[in-house]
Design a protein around this motif. Structure first.
Motif, PDB file in Angstrom:
ATOM      1  N   SER A 194       0.806  -1.231   0.000  1.00 49.37           N
ATOM      2  CA  SER A 194       0.000   0.000   0.000  1.00 49.37           C
ATOM      3  C   SER A 194       0.834   1.275   0.000  1.00 49.37           C
ATOM      4  O   SER A 194       0.569   2.186  -0.801  1.00 49.37           O
ATOM      5  N   PRO A 195       1.859   1.397   0.869  1.00 48.30           N
ATOM      6  CA  PRO A 195       2.667   2.628   0.817  1.00 48.30           C
ATOM      7  C   PRO A 195       3.361   2.834  -0.526  1.00 48.30           C
ATOM      8  O   PRO A 195       3.382   3.954  -1.057  1.00 48.30           O
ATOM      9  N   LEU A 196       3.923   1.770  -1.101  1.00 50.00           N
ATOM     10  CA  LEU A 196       4.626   1.906  -2.372  1.00 50.00           C
ATOM     11  C   LEU A 196       3.675   2.167  -3.527  1.00 50.00           C
ATOM     12  O   LEU A 196       4.069   2.742  -4.553  1.00 50.00           O
ATOM     13  N   ALA A 197       2.422   1.751  -3.387  1.00 48.04           N
ATOM     14  CA  ALA A 197       1.444   1.962  -4.455  1.00 48.04           C
ATOM     15  C   ALA A 197       0.903   3.383  -4.488  1.00 48.04           C
ATOM     16  O   ALA A 197       0.182   3.750  -5.411  1.00 48.04           O
ATOM     17  N   CYS A 198       1.244   4.185  -3.498  1.00 48.79           N
ATOM     18  CA  CYS A 198       0.684   5.536  -3.397  1.00 48.79           C
ATOM     19  C   CYS A 198       1.497   6.597  -4.140  1.00 48.79           C
ATOM     20  O   CYS A 198       1.112   7.769  -4.149  1.00 48.79           O
ATOM     21  N   PHE A 199       2.615   6.231  -4.735  1.00 48.15           N
ATOM     22  CA  PHE A 199       3.392   7.208  -5.502  1.00 48.15           C
ATOM     23  C   PHE A 199       2.689   7.528  -6.815  1.00 48.15           C
ATOM     24  O   PHE A 199       2.178   6.633  -7.487  1.00 48.15           O
ATOM     25  N   LYS A 200       2.709   8.799  -7.185  1.00 45.99           N
ATOM     26  CA  LYS A 200       2.020   9.229  -8.404  1.00 45.99           C
ATOM     27  C   LYS A 200       2.937   9.292  -9.617  1.00 45.99           C
ATOM     28  O   LYS A 200       2.457   9.443 -10.740  1.00 45.99           O
ATOM     29  N   ARG A 201       4.242   9.208  -9.392  1.00 46.80           N
ATOM     30  CA  ARG A 201       5.191   9.171 -10.508  1.00 46.80           C
ATOM     31  C   ARG A 201       5.943   7.856 -10.465  1.00 46.80           C
ATOM     32  O   ARG A 201       6.373   7.412  -9.400  1.00 46.80           O
ATOM     33  N   ALA A 384      -7.140   1.785  -3.564  1.00 50.12           N
ATOM     34  CA  ALA A 384      -7.673   0.917  -2.514  1.00 50.12           C
ATOM     35  C   ALA A 384      -8.512  -0.216  -3.100  1.00 50.12           C
ATOM     36  O   ALA A 384      -8.421  -1.370  -2.653  1.00 50.12           O
ATOM     37  N   GLY A 385      -9.317   0.083  -4.106  1.00 51.44           N
ATOM     38  CA  GLY A 385     -10.164  -0.938  -4.712  1.00 51.44           C
ATOM     39  C   GLY A 385      -9.364  -2.037  -5.382  1.00 51.44           C
ATOM     40  O   GLY A 385      -9.665  -3.229  -5.223  1.00 51.44           O
ATOM     41  N   LEU A 386      -8.336  -1.657  -6.127  1.00 50.36           N
ATOM     42  CA  LEU A 386      -7.525  -2.647  -6.826  1.00 50.36           C
ATOM     43  C   LEU A 386      -6.731  -3.510  -5.844  1.00 50.36           C
ATOM     44  O   LEU A 386      -6.623  -4.733  -6.025  1.00 50.36           O
ATOM     45  N   ILE A 387      -6.167  -2.898  -4.811  1.00 48.38           N
ATOM     46  CA  ILE A 387      -5.424  -3.670  -3.817  1.00 48.38           C
ATOM     47  C   ILE A 387      -6.350  -4.665  -3.112  1.00 48.38           C
ATOM     48  O   ILE A 387      -5.967  -5.813  -2.841  1.00 48.38           O
ATOM     49  N   ALA A 388      -7.588  -4.244  -2.839  1.00 49.55           N
ATOM     50  CA  ALA A 388      -8.548  -5.141  -2.200  1.00 49.55           C
ATOM     51  C   ALA A 388      -8.868  -6.334  -3.096  1.00 49.55           C
ATOM     52  O   ALA A 388      -8.941  -7.481  -2.629  1.00 49.55           O
ATOM     53  N   VAL A 389      -9.068  -6.082  -4.385  1.00 48.69           N
ATOM     54  CA  VAL A 389      -9.365  -7.166  -5.334  1.00 48.69           C
ATOM     55  C   VAL A 389      -8.197  -8.151  -5.405  1.00 48.69           C
ATOM     56  O   VAL A 389      -8.385  -9.375  -5.384  1.00 48.69           O
ATOM     57  N   ILE A 390      -6.977  -7.630  -5.482  1.00 47.45           N
ATOM     58  CA  ILE A 390      -5.791  -8.486  -5.566  1.00 47.45           C
ATOM     59  C   ILE A 390      -5.629  -9.298  -4.274  1.00 47.45           C
ATOM     60  O   ILE A 390      -5.319 -10.490  -4.305  1.00 47.45           O
ATOM     61  N   PHE A 391      -5.867  -8.656  -3.137  1.00 47.15           N
ATOM     62  CA  PHE A 391      -5.756  -9.347  -1.852  1.00 47.15           C
ATOM     63  C   PHE A 391      -6.760 -10.497  -1.751  1.00 47.15           C
ATOM     64  O   PHE A 391      -6.413 -11.611  -1.338  1.00 47.15           O
ATOM     65  N   LEU A 392      -7.995 -10.245  -2.147  1.00 46.17           N
ATOM     66  CA  LEU A 392      -9.022 -11.290  -2.094  1.00 46.17           C
ATOM     67  C   LEU A 392      -8.691 -12.419  -3.061  1.00 46.17           C
ATOM     68  O   LEU A 392      -8.874 -13.602  -2.742  1.00 46.17           O
ATOM     69  N   GLY A 393      -8.203 -12.063  -4.251  1.00 49.16           N
ATOM     70  CA  GLY A 393      -7.826 -13.088  -5.211  1.00 49.16           C
ATOM     71  C   GLY A 393      -6.718 -13.983  -4.696  1.00 49.16           C
ATOM     72  O   GLY A 393      -6.747 -15.205  -4.881  1.00 49.16           O
TER      73      GLY A 393
END
Length: 426
Positions: A194-201, A384-393
């Protein structure tokens, strides 16, 4: 001073040269930083771009490459790795050439220029299918193969036949509830992904990408060291150089290596993002070739020494071979080092693969909205939505083979080779 001394100099194609002095221009630059303010980012460096693209390339597929040597033999296997590198370079060159011609700044934009709205949507759906599948695979590998316990199902679809193999955490600390799959994934997702996924560049990930490549090299160095020690001691033999084709079945088995080799070089969905942030836009071709050369070297050495070390006993996922006694001192410690370094490598690959996934999801859902980086609410919700989908998968898909065989046979080959060829023909 002569007239020649005051003549305008040749313009350099860099991000800095695009800022023109205008009396009506705003005092603050339009480029925003991670917090939504303004910064002085003038473009990514060559080195950072190489690391980001190399990290995109080197993922889970590296562990299946020694098994391709077992099927193809060393000569044909290494030749195929080199051939796929050149084929990937050619396909990326097609994308960049026609992107420049049509002034497209994204893979989706290029497909839209060539095939209209539905071409762009098809590309975005393929990126979603491929990257979500790959990231689910990474989570499963980290929880099972890297940290929790090993079941031997990477790419091969094999199982442990009911036999439990203790992994790093369980071997070190014993079996506890917090060694469970779900808890390990929760901690990894909240603490790292989650922290690493929050970068915009994407350039903000250059340091984690460099560390990821270094961890892949650590795995390679350990494998090479073990192979050399066993070769000197005479406990390994020179592996087979050519494929062993004795009947029609063994001939058709040669083609089972194609999905592995194709998947190993898929990085096309990140090329435009890296190109857009380069300080010097003419450097993208050297960046691509340098990254491909680096990754091909790692692939060839991993394949050669992995097959040399384990021979015909090489499993479809070579990481499974590091679950046994290697026959040298400190075997258990080296096994743990290999598995931990590989799991950490995949943790740092995650945000690089996640970056284009989020961009394409946003382009699919909000094609006419302002850029994603300028909308913090939209950025946070999609992330958040994509991370949740990947986590559930990762928690509900029993085997990575189910994800890999689908994405590798459909979306990956489209992104890497079918779409660039279609754009070229168009």
């Amino acid at each position: 001073m002569t007239i020649g001394d005051i003549s305008p100099k040749k313009e350099r194609k860099s991000r800095r040269s695009k800022h023109v002095v205008d009396e009506k221009a705003p005092l603050l630059p339009k480029r925003q930083d991670e917090a939504g303010g303004y910064d002085e980012f003038n473009g990514a460096s060559f080195t950072g771009a190489v690391f980001n693209l190399s990290t995109t390339i080197v993922g889970a597929g590296i562990m299946a490459l020694p098994a391709t040597m077992k099927v193809l033999g060393l000569i044909l296997g290494i030749a195929m790795i080199v051939f796929m590198a050149f084929l990937t370079d050619a396909s990326i060159e097609f994308l960049l050439r026609f992107s420049r011609a049509g002034k497209s700044t994204s893979y989706g934009g290029l497909m839209g220029d060539a095939f209209g709205k539905y071409g762009r949507i098809f590309l975005q759906v393929c990126v979603l299918v491929n990257n979500i599948g790959v990231l689910i695979v990474y989570m499963i590998i980290i929880a099972y193969d890297g940290l929790l316990f090993y079941v031997g199902d990477v790419l091969s679809g094999t199982s442990s036949s009911g036999v439990h193999h203790a992994g790093v955490l369980e071997g070190w600390l014993g079996e506890h509830w917090w060694n469970g799959r779900t808890f390990v994934l929760i901690v990894t997702t909240l603490g790292i992904f989650s922290p690493l996924a929050c970068f915009k560049r994407i350039d903000s990930l250059r340091f984690t990408s460099a560390l990821s490549v270094a961890l892949a090299v650590v795995f390679l160095v350990i494998t090479v060291g073990i192979a050399i020690i066993k070769l000197i001691s005479g406990t390994v033999m020179m592996p087979r150089l050519l494929p062993d084709v004795t009947d029609l079945t063994s001939f058709w088995k040669l083609f089972t290596t194609v999905p592995v080799l194709v998947t190993a070089y898929i990085c096309h969905y990140n090329v435009h993002s890296i190109d857009n942030e380069l300080e010097d836009s003419t450097q993208i071709r050297p960046v691509v070739r340098t990254a491909l050369a680096l990754c091909s070297t790692v692939y060839i050495m991993t394949s050669f020494f992995g097959f040399l070390l384990f021979g015909d006993a090489t499993m479809d996922d070579v990481l499974a071979n590091f679950d046994t006694n290697l026959g040298i001192p400190y075997s258990s410690l080296l096994n743990d080092a290999v598995r931990v370094s590989y799991a950490a490598h995949l943790m740092l690959v995650f945000p690089i693969v996640f970056y284009p996934l989020r961009l394409n999801m946003d382009g699919l859902l909000f094609p006419y909205s302002r850029p994603l980086a300028q909308s913090n609410t939209r950025f946070a919700c999609i992330t958040a939505g994509l991370i949740a989908v990947i986590f559930l998968g990762a928690n509900f898909i029993p085997s990575i083979w189910d994800a890999f065989q689908f994405t590798g046979a459909t979306a990956a080959v489209c992104l890497g080779f079918i779409f660039p060829a279609a754009v070229t023909l168009r």
